[in-house]
Design a protein around this motif. Structure first.
Motif, short mmCIF file in Angstrom:
data_model
loop_
_atom_site.label_atom_id
_atom_site.label_comp_id
_atom_site.label_asym_id
_atom_site.label_seq_id
_atom_site.Cartn_x
_atom_site.Cartn_y
_atom_site.Cartn_z
N ARG A 91 -53.80 108.15 26.94
CA ARG A 91 -54.04 109.04 25.79
C ARG A 91 -53.00 110.16 25.74
O ARG A 91 -52.51 110.50 24.67
N PHE A 92 -52.66 110.72 26.89
CA PHE A 92 -51.66 111.77 26.91
C PHE A 92 -50.29 111.23 26.49
O PHE A 92 -49.53 111.90 25.80
N GLU A 94 -49.80 108.77 24.41
CA GLU A 94 -49.86 108.58 22.97
C GLU A 94 -49.73 109.92 22.25
O GLU A 94 -49.04 110.03 21.23
N MET A 95 -50.39 110.95 22.78
CA MET A 95 -50.25 112.29 22.20
C MET A 95 -48.78 112.73 22.25
O MET A 95 -48.27 113.31 21.29
N SER A 96 -48.13 112.46 23.35
CA SER A 96 -46.73 112.84 23.50
C SER A 96 -45.86 112.12 22.46
O SER A 96 -44.99 112.72 21.84
N THR A 98 -46.86 110.94 19.57
CA THR A 98 -47.20 111.49 18.26
C THR A 98 -46.51 112.83 18.03
O THR A 98 -45.95 113.07 16.96
#
Length: 149
Positions: A91-92, A94-96, A98
C-alpha cells in the motif's frame, strides 16, 4: 516598471525558485541518498525489498527478529504480522507511485505556466539557474563534516 510591480515579480521569482527546488529535491533525493531514513524506506533493502549485497536484511525482517527476541510471538502471530507488513508495504508503494504521478503532473503544469510567461530565452536561463543552484546545494552537502551520516 513600478516599485510594486517589481516587488511582485521578485516575490513570484522567489516562489518559483522555491517550488522548483522543492520539487527537484523530492525527485532527486532517492537517487542521491539524501533525506531522512524514512524517505528511503522503499528502495533496495527497504521493507520486503531485496537486501543490498553485503547489507542488512529488509526492515520488516529486522523488526520481526527484534520482536521475537523481546516478546514471545506464536507462529500464528508471526505469520499474521508478516502478512500485515507485506500488505502495508504494498500500500505504501502504491501511495508513493500515486504521489509521484501527482507531483509529475503538478511540475508539468507549473512548467507550462512558466513557458506562457517567459520567453524561450528566459526559460532557458531560468532552467540553467535552477540546475546551477542544485549543483551548489549538492557541493555544500558533500563537504567534509557537512554530509549526512
Amino acid at each position: 516598471m513600478s516599485n510594486l510591480r517589481t516587488k511582485i515579480w521578485i516575490g513570484l521569482f522567489v516562489l518559483v525558485v522555491f517550488l522548483v527546488g522543492l520539487g527537484a529535491g523530492v525527485v532527486a533525493a532517492p537517487w542521491f541518498g539524501g533525506g531522512p531514513r524514512m524517505g528511503r524506506m522503499f528502495g533496495p533493502g527497504g521493507p520486503g525489498g531485496p537486501p543490498r549485497p553485503g547489507g542488512r536484511p529488509p526492515m520488516s525482517e529486522r523488526l520481526m527478529e527484534r520482536l521475537s527476541g523481546s516478546i514471545e510471538l506464536t507462529d500464528e502471530q508471526t505469520d499474521r504480522l508478516e502478512a500485515l507488513f507485506d500488505v502495508r508495504r504494498d500500500r505504501f508503494r502504491e501511495m508513493s507511485r500515486t504521489m509521484r504521478k501527482r507531483f509529475d503532473r503538478e511540475r508539468d503544469t507549473f512548467r507550462t505556466a512558466l513557458a506562457d510567461i517567459l520567453t524561450t530565452e528566459q526559460m532557458e536561463q531560468f532552467e540553467s539557474e535552477i540546475v546551477r543552484m542544485g549543483e551548489g546545494r549538492r557541493r555544500r552537502h558533500e563537504r567534509p563534516g557537512r554530509g549526512r551520516p
